[in-house]
Every structure is written in C-alpha cells, then in structure tokens.
Design an enzyme around this catalytic site. Structure first.
Site, mmCIF file in Angstrom:
data_model
loop_
_atom_site.group_PDB
_atom_site.id
_atom_site.type_symbol
_atom_site.label_atom_id
_atom_site.label_comp_id
_atom_site.label_asym_id
_atom_site.label_seq_id
_atom_site.Cartn_x
_atom_site.Cartn_y
_atom_site.Cartn_z
ATOM 1 N N SER A 24 20.667 45.268 30.382
ATOM 2 C CA SER A 24 21.730 45.765 31.262
ATOM 3 C C SER A 24 21.199 46.050 32.665
ATOM 4 O O SER A 24 21.938 46.506 33.528
ATOM 5 C CB SER A 24 22.342 47.044 30.672
ATOM 6 O OG SER A 24 21.327 47.995 30.391
ATOM 7 N N ASN A 111 20.323 57.666 24.580
ATOM 8 C CA ASN A 111 21.755 57.890 24.355
ATOM 9 C C ASN A 111 22.299 59.053 25.193
ATOM 10 O O ASN A 111 23.356 58.938 25.819
ATOM 11 C CB ASN A 111 22.028 58.134 22.862
ATOM 12 C CG ASN A 111 21.714 56.893 22.046
ATOM 13 O OD1 ASN A 111 21.486 55.819 22.601
ATOM 14 N ND2 ASN A 111 21.681 57.040 20.731
ATOM 15 N N THR A 156 67.943 50.552 47.325
ATOM 16 C CA THR A 156 67.808 50.561 45.868
ATOM 17 C C THR A 156 68.073 49.111 45.480
ATOM 18 O O THR A 156 68.883 48.436 46.138
ATOM 19 C CB THR A 156 68.831 51.489 45.182
ATOM 20 O OG1 THR A 156 70.150 51.055 45.534
ATOM 21 C CG2 THR A 156 68.650 52.938 45.613
ATOM 22 N N HIS A 157 67.400 48.624 44.469
ATOM 23 C CA HIS A 157 67.505 47.208 44.063
ATOM 24 C C HIS A 157 67.158 46.262 45.214
ATOM 25 O O HIS A 157 67.632 45.123 45.242
ATOM 26 C CB HIS A 157 68.907 46.862 43.544
ATOM 27 C CG HIS A 157 69.483 47.868 42.602
ATOM 28 N ND1 HIS A 157 69.322 47.786 41.234
ATOM 29 C CD2 HIS A 157 70.195 49.003 42.831
ATOM 30 C CE1 HIS A 157 69.937 48.827 40.662
ATOM 31 N NE2 HIS A 157 70.453 49.584 41.615
ATOM 32 N N SER A 278 45.860 31.709 60.227
ATOM 33 C CA SER A 278 45.800 30.511 59.396
ATOM 34 C C SER A 278 45.030 29.437 60.142
ATOM 35 O O SER A 278 45.126 29.338 61.365
ATOM 36 C CB SER A 278 47.217 30.028 59.102
ATOM 37 O OG SER A 278 47.211 28.642 58.834
ATOM 38 N N LYS A 284 50.606 32.025 62.627
ATOM 39 C CA LYS A 284 50.531 32.960 61.508
ATOM 40 C C LYS A 284 49.703 34.205 61.777
ATOM 41 O O LYS A 284 48.682 34.178 62.435
ATOM 42 C CB LYS A 284 49.918 32.256 60.289
ATOM 43 C CG LYS A 284 50.784 31.163 59.739
ATOM 44 C CD LYS A 284 51.834 31.692 58.823
ATOM 45 C CE LYS A 284 51.277 31.763 57.433
ATOM 46 N NZ LYS A 284 52.284 32.123 56.460
ATOM 47 N N ASN A 286 48.727 36.975 58.930
ATOM 48 C CA ASN A 286 48.961 37.277 57.521
ATOM 49 C C ASN A 286 48.450 38.670 57.122
ATOM 50 O O ASN A 286 47.383 39.088 57.561
ATOM 51 C CB ASN A 286 48.258 36.235 56.641
ATOM 52 C CG ASN A 286 48.833 34.846 56.851
ATOM 53 O OD1 ASN A 286 50.033 34.705 57.084
ATOM 54 N ND2 ASN A 286 47.991 33.837 56.798
ATOM 55 N N GLU A 291 47.685 42.265 50.725
ATOM 56 C CA GLU A 291 47.732 41.390 49.542
ATOM 57 C C GLU A 291 46.523 41.641 48.635
ATOM 58 O O GLU A 291 46.640 41.651 47.409
ATOM 59 C CB GLU A 291 47.759 39.927 49.974
ATOM 60 C CG GLU A 291 49.043 39.553 50.696
ATOM 61 C CD GLU A 291 48.913 38.219 51.407
ATOM 62 O OE1 GLU A 291 49.154 37.194 50.758
ATOM 63 O OE2 GLU A 291 48.557 38.190 52.589
ATOM 64 N N TYR A 318 26.768 56.584 19.067
ATOM 65 C CA TYR A 318 26.521 55.510 20.029
ATOM 66 C C TYR A 318 26.487 54.146 19.349
ATOM 67 O O TYR A 318 25.898 53.990 18.278
ATOM 68 C CB TYR A 318 25.177 55.759 20.743
ATOM 69 C CG TYR A 318 24.825 54.661 21.738
ATOM 70 C CD1 TYR A 318 25.288 54.715 23.048
ATOM 71 C CD2 TYR A 318 24.068 53.561 21.351
ATOM 72 C CE1 TYR A 318 24.992 53.708 23.949
ATOM 73 C CE2 TYR A 318 23.765 52.551 22.255
ATOM 74 C CZ TYR A 318 24.232 52.628 23.557
ATOM 75 O OH TYR A 318 23.938 51.623 24.438
ATOM 76 N N GLN A 323 27.390 49.957 26.138
ATOM 77 C CA GLN A 323 26.669 49.512 27.330
ATOM 78 C C GLN A 323 27.601 48.764 28.298
ATOM 79 O O GLN A 323 27.354 48.700 29.495
ATOM 80 C CB GLN A 323 25.508 48.611 26.904
ATOM 81 C CG GLN A 323 24.734 47.996 28.042
ATOM 82 C CD GLN A 323 23.406 47.442 27.580
ATOM 83 O OE1 GLN A 323 22.477 48.183 27.317
ATOM 84 N NE2 GLN A 323 23.320 46.127 27.468
ATOM 85 N N LYS A 326 29.849 50.174 31.783
ATOM 86 C CA LYS A 326 29.463 50.394 33.168
ATOM 87 C C LYS A 326 29.985 49.337 34.130
ATOM 88 O O LYS A 326 30.507 49.662 35.191
ATOM 89 C CB LYS A 326 27.937 50.513 33.260
ATOM 90 C CG LYS A 326 27.458 51.870 32.794
ATOM 91 C CD LYS A 326 25.975 51.948 32.676
ATOM 92 C CE LYS A 326 25.400 51.935 31.288
ATOM 93 N NZ LYS A 326 26.175 51.795 30.114
HETATM 94 N N1 ARG Z 1 21.325 50.503 28.287
HETATM 95 C C1 ARG Z 1 21.911 51.327 27.276
HETATM 96 C C2 ARG Z 1 23.386 51.597 27.623
HETATM 97 O O1 ARG Z 1 23.739 51.392 28.722
HETATM 98 C C3 ARG Z 1 21.193 52.622 27.168
HETATM 99 C C4 ARG Z 1 21.300 53.292 25.846
HETATM 100 C C5 ARG Z 1 20.535 52.566 24.827
HETATM 101 N N2 ARG Z 1 20.525 53.254 23.593
HETATM 102 C C6 ARG Z 1 20.209 52.659 22.422
HETATM 103 N N3 ARG Z 1 20.284 53.379 21.365
HETATM 104 N N4 ARG Z 1 19.890 51.401 22.384
HETATM 105 O O2 ARG Z 1 24.180 51.974 26.793
#
Ligand code: ARG
Length: 461
Positions: A24, A111, A156-157, A278, A284, A286, A291, A318, A323, A326
């Site tokens: 990761s 964790n 409205t509408h 454009s 134009k 824009n 958007e 966990y 993972q 994120k």
């Molecule tokens: N890179 C992991 C995550 O983002 C960290 C936690 C890893 N924990 C494990 N028990 N393998 O979740």
C-alpha cells in the site's frame, strides 16, 4: 528473502504479484507525518511508563525526526517490498539507529497504528474542509448582501414561479453549507478518540497509558474497546457521507451556474479566471469549473459507496480489505477541497446581469400570486376564488400575448368587476419581492438581515 518484519515463520519470500497486491506504500505514504507523530507519542509514553529506557526513547524520537526531514526533502527511498508506510519508516529507523529501533513496536500493532494514522489524516481533512466551507459561506453572504435587491425569477419545476432576489437565492446556499459545516464538526467530535494501544485487537499486557498517547495526539480520549478500536472505519465513512452531502450542494449550485451563464439565460457573467475557451469556436466561454465540480460529486459518492460496501461483510476485527479504505478517502476529500476552492473563487468573481434578471423575473406571469393576494386583501375574496379569477386573467393575457400588467382595467373588470386601478401597484416584480417580508421570505430587507447576521457570526468565529 522473507520479510524482515514478519518473515520469521516463512521459508520463502512473496511472489511478485503477492507483493504488488499487498503493498500500500504507493498511496499510504501520504500518512508519513501522522505515522511519525503517532510513533513519537507512543515511544514517549513507553518511556514514561518505564517500558523502554529514556535513552532508547530519545534515540528513536531523533531517528523519527531525521526520517521526517528525509521524506519532506525527497531523499527518502520508499520500498514496495516493505509494504506500507509503517514498515518503510521502521526499516529506515533500524538503518539509522540499529536494533533499538525494534523497541518502538512494543505494545503496538500495525492495526492500531494504521487506525490512528488514518484517523489523524481524516481529522486534519475535516478541519481544512470546515475552514473552506466557512470561506465559501462568507463569499456567498457578501455577494448576497451586495445584490440583496436584485430581482430574478424564482423557479419550481424550472418554470417561472415567483420573483425572488438574487441575494435570497445565494443565502439559500449559505444555509445549506452551514448545515454541512455543522455535520463536519459533529463528525470530528465523534471520531476524536484514539485507537493507539488497542494493539493487534485484544489490547496489551504492557502497562501502557492510553490516556497519555490520546492527549498528546489531540484526541479527546482513547477508544473504549480494543476490538472496535482497530476495526472501526465509521469515522472515514461518516466523513465521506458528510463530504457527499456537501458535494451535492456544490453540484446543485454548479448546475445553476452552468444554466445561468448560458446565452439563453444570460443571468450571470462568469469571470475569465474561472472559465475556459474553445479551440475551435472563438465565441465560447465555458463554465468548466462548475462542470468539474458537478462531476467530482460523482467520484465522492463513489468513494462513500466503496467504503460502505467494503466494510459491510467484514467480521471483527481487522481484515486486509480495510487497507483499501485509504485510496477512496485520499481521492474524495482533497477533491472536495478543490471543488470548494473553485466554487469560492467563482462566487467571489461572478456578477449578476441585473437587467436580464429583472426582465426574466417579470416573464411567465410571475406576479400572478401577487394579483391573487391583492384580491384577497383588497376585495376580501377567499383565496381559492381569487386564485380562480387570477387564473382567468392569466389565460386572457396568454391569449392576447401580453404580460399581466398590460391588460387594461376594463379587461380585468370583465373577469372581476371589483378590481380597481390599485391592482397595478402589485404587478411589478420589485413590489412583489419587497412585499415578501414574512420571516425567511425574499424581501431585500430580510436578505440584508440574514446576510449581515451570517457575516457577523462568521467573523466572530
Ligand atoms: N497497510 C495496512 C493497512 O493499511 C496496515 C495494517 C496491516 N495490518 C496487518 N495485520 N496486516 O491496513
């Protein structure tokens, strides 16, 4: 070679594909600052509790500071073989200070470490977003105050309904963004508990002080249950839900801007700074920023949905699935931030086309309700009868192809003999908006009151 951090029970290293799916570091390197802050809080607590020596703690903290500058200066080498930000930093610490580095992970697991890092990152994002929503509210309230008496059609509408003021329309968004802001504040208050010290899932046998690490990382308290602490991702989901609602509001406003600046509406002038041209059509201009704000809303909803679906089948505690939380948040929250900044810039720069707005406000028989209200007030008719009479007058005007105020008194009296000359006084759009003085109504007096109230409040904060 097997992994240095956990490879003791392994005879072989991971397959290249395993390494690729498992790593990761390409995205969680974003958490370096939070990871280092968490580790520093952890190690000073370990020292305070006599779990590591003060000398080792000092060495570790100095090593972490060095790593922080290496990352910020761009000299740090991230390695995919080391999976994630936590192990990249720990491995570098071992290079810098030797075996003492291995003491940092006492009474801790990745964790609780990742749960802490990610919470800190989301918390920072919520703080930044809150400040940005405040800026946008200010920009809207200032524009509203300036154009409190500019008349425009209310729809409205998407059909002409009644005249309103441009200021009132903008202040409607101030109310929406105020709710968004309070949602962000709520989410922040709810999430502000520290998972650090939950360890892998069950807590630890070391005499740690979770209150101390919580306080030093700015959390209100430690999480009360270690299983929950390592596996809760509500905080990210709630942040994304709040972000989604805020993005929805931005998107509605963006959609209005797109409509308003079309040649057919011509309600506003967009600044050059927030438009594009454009490459083929020289005429134009824009509204790309609007958007893109509309489009980013889809991505933000997508992130919320991803996390909800990802979490729904996970048994405690966990699982590596987590993972994947994120990337979604890393995409959605900065994009909301960008959308807020773009909307604030556009708002500060846009100008209403007062004449076009006024003309549009008067079209579509928009003062018909004022005529009906006049019949109630002056003639004393029940509103339903007045509605009927006005409907007949609108039909007459439609048939003749004229506006309501172009009907002669005789024509009006042919429908309702009690109508007098005085009726023309309520058929102008200015009169119409000025008369809407009920609390929360569109009259310029109300709008100014509301915009000033907000501007004062935002200034005080
Ligand atoms: N890179 C992991 C995550 O983002 C960290 C936690 C890893 N924990 C494990 N028990 N393998 O979740």
């Amino acid at each position: 070679m097997s992994n240095r951090m956990w490879g003791g029970r392994f005879a072989e290293g991971p397959d290249a594909i395993m390494e690729e799916i498992n790593a990761s570091i390409d995205f969680d390197r974003k958490l370096y600052r939070q990871d280092i802050a968490g580790s520093k809080a952890h190690v000073s607590m370990l020292a305070a509790q006599g779990i590591v020596s003060a000398e080792d703690a000092e060495k570790i903290a100095q090593g972490l500071d060095t790593i922080l500058s290496e990352i910020e200066e761009g000299t740090f080498t991230f390695s995919r073989a080391l999976e994630d930000i936590h192990m990249n930093i720990e491995a570098r610490l071992a290079e810098l200070i030797g075996p003492t580095a291995g003491r940092l992970h006492t009474a801790r697991s990745r964790n609780d470490q990742v749960a802490t890092d990610f919470r800190l990152w989301v918390r920072d994002s919520l703080d930044d977003l809150e400040a940005q929503v405040t800026d946008l509210m200010q920009a809207l309230a200032e524009k509203a105050e300036e154009h409190a008496a500019v008349v425009m059609p209310g729809f409205t509408h998407l059909q002409s309904a009644q005249p309103v003021t441009f200021g009132h329309h903008l202040m409607a968004y101030v109310e929406m963004f105020a709710r968004d802001r309070s949602r962000l504040q709520d989410a922040r208050a709810r999430m502000n508990e520290s998972p650090l010290g939950c360890a892998a899932l069950a807590g630890t046998s070391f005499p740690i002080d979770r209150e101390m690490t919580a306080a030093s990382l700015g959390f209100d308290r430690p999480t009360a249950n270690s299983l929950d602490g390592v596996s809760d991702r509500d905080f990210a989901i709630e942040a994304l839900a709040d972000a989604s609602i805020c993005a929805m509001h931005l998107s509605r406003l963006a959609e209005e801007i797109v409509i308003w600046c079309s040649a057919q509406f011509g309600f506003i002038k967009l600044s050059d700074k927030f438009s594009t041209g454009s490459s083929i059509m020289p005429q134009k201009k824009n509204p790309d920023a609007a958007e893109l704000i509309r489009a980013k809303t889809g991505r933000i909803y997508g992130a919320l949905n991803s996390l909800l679906v990802m979490m729904k089948g996970l048994p405690l505690t966990y699982s590596k699935d987590m993972q994947e939380d994120k990337e979604q948040a890393f995409d959605a929250l900065p994009n909301l931030s960008l959308a807020l900044a773009a909307m604030t810039g556009m708002m500060r720069d846009l100008e209403p086309n007062v004449k076009t707005l006024k003309k549009a406000a008067g079209s579509g028989y928009s003062t018909a309700t004022d005529l009906a209200d006049w019949c109630v007030r002056v003639v004393g008719m029940p509103f339903r009868d007045a509605h009927h009479v006005t409907g007949a007058l609108v039909k007459m005007a439609v048939d003749k192809g004229v506006d309501l105020h172009r009907l002669t008194l005789e024509e009006m009296q042919s429908v309702e003999p009690k109508i007098t000359d005085d009726v023309y006084s309520v058929l102008s759009v200015d009169k119409s908006v000025r008369s809407r003085v009920s609390y929360g109504g569109t009259s310029p007096v109300n709008v100014r009151k509301q915009s000033r109230r907000w501007l004062k409040q935002l200034e005080r904060e």
